[in-house]
Structure formats: structure tokens, C-alpha cells
Design an enzyme around this catalytic site. Structure first.
Site, PDB file in Angstrom:
ATOM      1  CE  LYS A  28       6.914  -1.500  -2.127  1.00  0.00           C
ATOM      2  NZ  LYS A  28       5.967  -0.527  -1.530  1.00  0.00           N
ATOM      3  N   GLY A 101       5.215   5.361   1.297  1.00  0.00           N
ATOM      4  CA  GLY A 101       3.961   5.658   1.993  1.00  0.00           C
ATOM      5  C   GLY A 101       3.684   4.626   3.071  1.00  0.00           C
ATOM      6  NE  ARG A 129       1.688   8.197  -1.780  1.00  0.00           N
ATOM      7  CZ  ARG A 129       1.958   6.902  -1.653  1.00  0.00           C
ATOM      8  NH1 ARG A 129       3.219   6.488  -1.627  1.00  0.00           N
ATOM      9  NH2 ARG A 129       0.985   6.033  -1.566  1.00  0.00           N
ATOM     10  CB  SER A 174      -6.191   2.838   2.858  1.00  0.00           C
ATOM     11  OG  SER A 174      -4.832   2.946   3.247  1.00  0.00           O
ATOM     12  CD  GLN A 176       0.198   2.851   2.451  1.00  0.00           C
ATOM     13  OE1 GLN A 176      -0.075   4.048   2.492  1.00  0.00           O
ATOM     14  NE2 GLN A 176       1.035   2.357   1.551  1.00  0.00           N
ATOM     15  CG  ASP A 327       0.622  -1.540  -4.877  1.00  0.00           C
ATOM     16  OD1 ASP A 327       0.141  -0.388  -4.884  1.00  0.00           O
ATOM     17  OD2 ASP A 327       1.076  -2.086  -3.854  1.00  0.00           O
ATOM     18  NE  ARG A 358       1.826   3.480  -8.673  1.00  0.00           N
ATOM     19  CZ  ARG A 358       2.126   2.634  -7.686  1.00  0.00           C
ATOM     20  NH1 ARG A 358       1.206   1.821  -7.201  1.00  0.00           N
ATOM     21  NH2 ARG A 358       3.348   2.591  -7.194  1.00  0.00           N
ATOM     22  NE  ARG A 401       3.913  -1.372  -6.719  1.00  0.00           N
ATOM     23  CZ  ARG A 401       4.687  -2.328  -6.175  1.00  0.00           C
ATOM     24  NH1 ARG A 401       5.322  -3.181  -6.950  1.00  0.00           N
ATOM     25  NH2 ARG A 401       4.810  -2.435  -4.868  1.00  0.00           N
TER      26      ARG A 401
END
Ligand code: S3P
Length: 448
Positions: A28, A101, A129, A174, A176, A327, A358, A401
Site C-alpha cells: 500500500k 491517512g 485523525r 512518522s 507520512q 501496522d 488500535r 487491520r
């Protein structure tokens, strides 16, 4: 994932041995990046093995909205004709990134140094988020964001007219945030520098280099220092996307737990920045062999041969490993519940701002299935006894997930385990149901 999609309740039953070849979808993270860098390049990018999950499809649509031509040729086989660095056009519609995200944060970075405005939104999960972690560093380039309280989506980003390069130390581990800053740095003059005290997945750095950017990565006392020279000419490339180790985790853990199983998962990325779950499973006593190690498209890959592994034991995952398995903690907590002894997951507070919280989602569902555990803001501790009673309906909370983790638990729990909504699975692993059924797993949809 569409904000309006109908819930799909699902249930998993104790299953016999799993066997066969699990061809899990493309990675992904790499799929998003291939589309975005293709859109920022001149000429044609040819992507094979692209993940056709909802998250990535939303990014493909966004790249079209910014002016790139994105075409699906065949399954997993896509072409992108880009507009070049700084060439994004202003979208005429709101950019809906669904559940993703990664999609929204990387795209915001990619447009932040171009003098256009765009409005971003997502589903109920994404709109909760935090986005300040992206808009704060993008403001240093000269971009302006107006969003909801706490920097939440929907949010409008106005790109910098005269961007300046940035030197930025990541306040949290992160990929991202790192990637958003690097993508913004592409259209700023001079050198943009990102310092990451803890290493995170490095697909953006690898792929930027592959598309022709000048990017230097060095280790220093402060951490990894990534220096990108701005305003490069990126040119279209061929990208072969390896299979996703985070998706592979579900059939792999299922095979480890279901007695008598033996499966193969070919062509899975073994990028060291993604490998933490596999290191942890081996420490727990899992029987996993990494066969035919090779390099594909700048990423190390191998074929995984996985066997049922009795006598799994609890372990501690140190905080410094967390980013390389960020993840995978939901599925690790299922393995931990089925192991003997205590597993302590340290340094996991980033899990609280994923598609769901999570830690809370796994803790509540596992408790409902009869597992003993403790949580703090930054740790999850599971007391494994080698068996889980099951017999509960767990909430998936718009989180793929979480849904897949509880369905894997149902394959080995004493009583079936259900999830209230399996629809989010399509964001990352659209073939989860047929793939697991092909291995022999008893996972079914139930009437809503
Ligand atoms: C991703 C980075 C990680 C990960 C996500 C994908 C990426 O998020 O959880 O699924 O592709 O860069 P963070 O950067 O928020 O840790």
C-alpha cells in the site's frame, strides 16, 4: 473507504490446516508513492502490481484531479502521465481521500509548494485523525491550512507562492510526515532537510532517488538526516510493486496459529524498515523461512514459507522496533493471546491515532473474547495462555487491520469470533476473503 458504505458483518470459525500459496496484494505504501511520484514526473510511469484497494484508488482519483493522466491497463497494471514537479493544476472538486491517512498526508505535501488551493476530506475515521502534524511543517514552506478544530479534515490547503526550503526534525516517528515534507521540498528551491530521530519506512527516499531526485541519507547523532535537492526534473519510471508485508501478516499469522498449516507467500517486501513483525514472530518461536531473497524494483523481497508453530512464547517488543511494525500490532496482539506467557508491546502510542485507536480497539475486543491484558497510553500487555475462548462480536471501528485481526483470531479461538463490519478490509486487502478461503479458512459474511 466511502463514508456511506454499508457495514458487512463477518464471522470466523475454528478452521482446519491452512495450505497453499497466498498471493497477497501489492504494498500500500509503495502504491500510493508510485502514483504520486508518477504524477510529479515528466513522461510515463508504468506501475505493475499496484494495490487496487480503496485507499490507493482514492489517490489515483486525486492525481487525476491535480492534472495527471492515470490509466488502468489491466489488473495491477497502471500508467501515469505526469505534470512534472510544480505542475499540479488546481482541483475543481473536493479531494476525498476516503479512509487513507497516507493518501491525504502525502498529497497535501505534494501540493503544498505549488500556488494552488485544494480542499481535502475523508470518511468518519480519517476526519478524526490529526493533520496538524502535516500542516505545521508545511506552513514552514509558506503553505496555509484552514481546517476544523485540532487541524482535522475537512481542510483547505493553500500552497506557497514563493516556497522556501525547510530543515525539519520529526517530532514523532512518522513516515507520512517525513514523506509530506520531502514531497513539499521537491518544489522548493535549495535543500530541504528532514531529520528522523527514529528510522521509519524509507520508500519515499528510495523512490525519489529512482525517479531522478538528488537525495542523500546519512546517519548522525541526531538520527537519520535526509537531504533533498529541490526542483529536480523527475522522469517517469517503471515501478514493480512488491507484495505488502503488512497484508501478508494476516495469512502468515493465521498459518502460524492454525494446527497443521503450511503456506507460502511469494514476493513479499523485506525492507528492513518494515520487518519488525517478522523479527518478533521468530523471537516468539514461529517457523518462518525467507526463501529466494532478491531485489525487485529497488526493494528487497523474499518468498515466505510459514508452518504451524506450536509452543509460541510471549516476548517484549522494544520501543525502538515499533516504527518497523507499526501496522502489525493488532495482529501481533492476536498471536500474543495464543502464545504462552506475557507479551509487552512498548512505545506504541502512535497506535492511538491510526484508522482507529488500535490499542483500545484490540483491548476491548480481546477482553470480550476472554483475554487478560493491560494497557497504558504507550504500551499494550497481553497475558497469553495458549488458548482464547472467543465467542464475541468485536467492533472494527472503520479499521481494516482491526477487522482482519479479529477474523484471524476466530480461526483458532474455541468459539467463533465475529466483527460488526468487514467492509473496511477493502481499503488495503480487497481479496482477503477469497484468499483466506482458498487457504482453507472459514470466514463468512453474516446477515446484518
Ligand atoms: C505509512 C506510514 C505509517 C503507517 C501507514 C502507512 C506510509 O503511518 O501506519 O499505514 O505509507 O507512510 P505513520 O507515518 O503515521 O506512522
Amino acid at each position: 473507504m466511502s463514508a456511506h458504505s454499508t457495514p458487512i458483518p463477518m464471522i470466523a470459525h475454528k478452521s482446519g490446516p491452512l495450505a497453499g500459496v497466498a498471493e497477497v496484494p501489492g504494498d500500500k505504501s509503495i502504491s500510493h508513492r508510485a502514483l504520486i511520484l508518477g504524477a510529479l514526473s515528466v513522461g510515463e510511469t508504468h506501475i505493475t502490481g499496484l494495490l487496487e484497494g480503496e485507499d490507493v484508488i482514492d489517490t489515483a482519483k486525486a492525481m487525476r484531479a491535480f492534472g495527471a493522466t492515470v490509466t488502468r491497463v489491466a489488473e495491477g497494471d497502471w500508467r501515469v502521465n505526469g505534470v512534472g514537479v510544480g505542475g499540479f493544476a488546481e482541483p475543481t472538486q473536493v479531494i476525498d481521500c476516503g479512509n487513507s491517512g497516507t493518501g491525504v498526508r502525502l498529497i497535501m505535501g505534494a501540493m503544498a509548494t505549488t500556488p494552488i488551493a485544494a480542499t481535502f476530506t475523508g470518511d468518519a475515521s480519517l476526519n478524526k485523525r490529526p493533520m496538524g502534524r502535516i500542516t505545521d511543517p508545511l506552513a514552514l514552506f509558506g503553505a496555509r491550512a484552514v481546517g476544523r478544530a485540532g487541524g482535522r479534515l475537512p481542510l483547505t490547503l493553500v500552497g506557497a507562492v514563493d516556497p522556501v526550503p525547510v530543515r525539519y526534525t520529526l517530532p514523532m516517528p512518522s513516515a507520512q510526515v517525513k514523506s509530506a515534507v520531502l514531497l513539499a521540498g521537491l518544489n522548493a528551491p535549495g535543500e530541504t532537510v528532514v531529520i528522523e530521530p527514529e528510522p521509519t519506512r524509507d520508500h519515499t527516499e528510495r523512490m525519489l532517488r529512482g525517479f531522478g531526485a538528488e537525495i542523500d541519507v546519512t546517519d548522525s547523532a541526531e538520527g537519520r538526516v535526509i537531504t533533498l535537492k529541490g526542483q529536480p526534473d523527475l522522469t517517469g519510471q517503471s515501478v514493480a510493486v512488491p507484495r505488502d508485508p503488512s497484508s501478508a501478516a494476516f495469512p502468515v499469522c493465521a498459518a502460524i496459529l492454525v494446527p497443521g498449516s503450511e503456506i507460502t507467500v511469494p514476493g513479499v517486501s523485506r525492507n528492513p524498515t518494515r520487518d519488525g513483525l517478522y523479527i518478533t514472530l521468530i523471537e516468539m518461536g514461529a517457523d518462518i523461512a525467507f526463501e529466494n531473497p532478491r531485489d525487485e524494483g529497488g526493494e528487497p523481497v523474499a518468498d515466505l514459507r510459514v508452518k504451524y508453530s506450536p509452543a509460541l512464547k510471549g516476548v517484549t517488543t522494544p520501543a525502538e522496533r515499533a516504527a518497523s511494525m507499526i501496522d502489525e500490532f493488532p495482529i501481533l496482539s492476536v498471536v500474543a493471546a495464543m502464545a504462552q506467557g506475557t507479551t509487552v508491546m512498548q512505545g506504541v502510542k502512535e497506535l492511538r491515532v491510526k484508522e482507529s485507536d488500535r490499542i483500545d480497539a484490540m483491548a476491548r475486543g480481546l477482553e470480550a473474547c476472554g483475554v487478560t491484558l493491560e494497557e497504558t497510553e504507550d504500551t499494550l500487555t497481553i497475558h497469553g495462555t495458549g488458548a482464547v475462548p472467543g465467542g464475541a462480536v468485536c467492533e472494527s471501528r472503520l479499521d481494516h487491520r482491526i477487522a482482519m485481526s479479529f477474523l484471524v483470531l476466530g480461526l483458532v479461538a474455541d468459539q467463533p469470533v465475529a466483527v460488526d463490519d468487514g467492509a473496511p478490509i477493502a481499503t488495503s486487502f480487497p481479496v482477503f476473503e477469497p484468499l483466506m478461503a482458498g487457504l482453507g479458512a472459514r470466514i463468512e459474511r453474516t446477515a446484518p
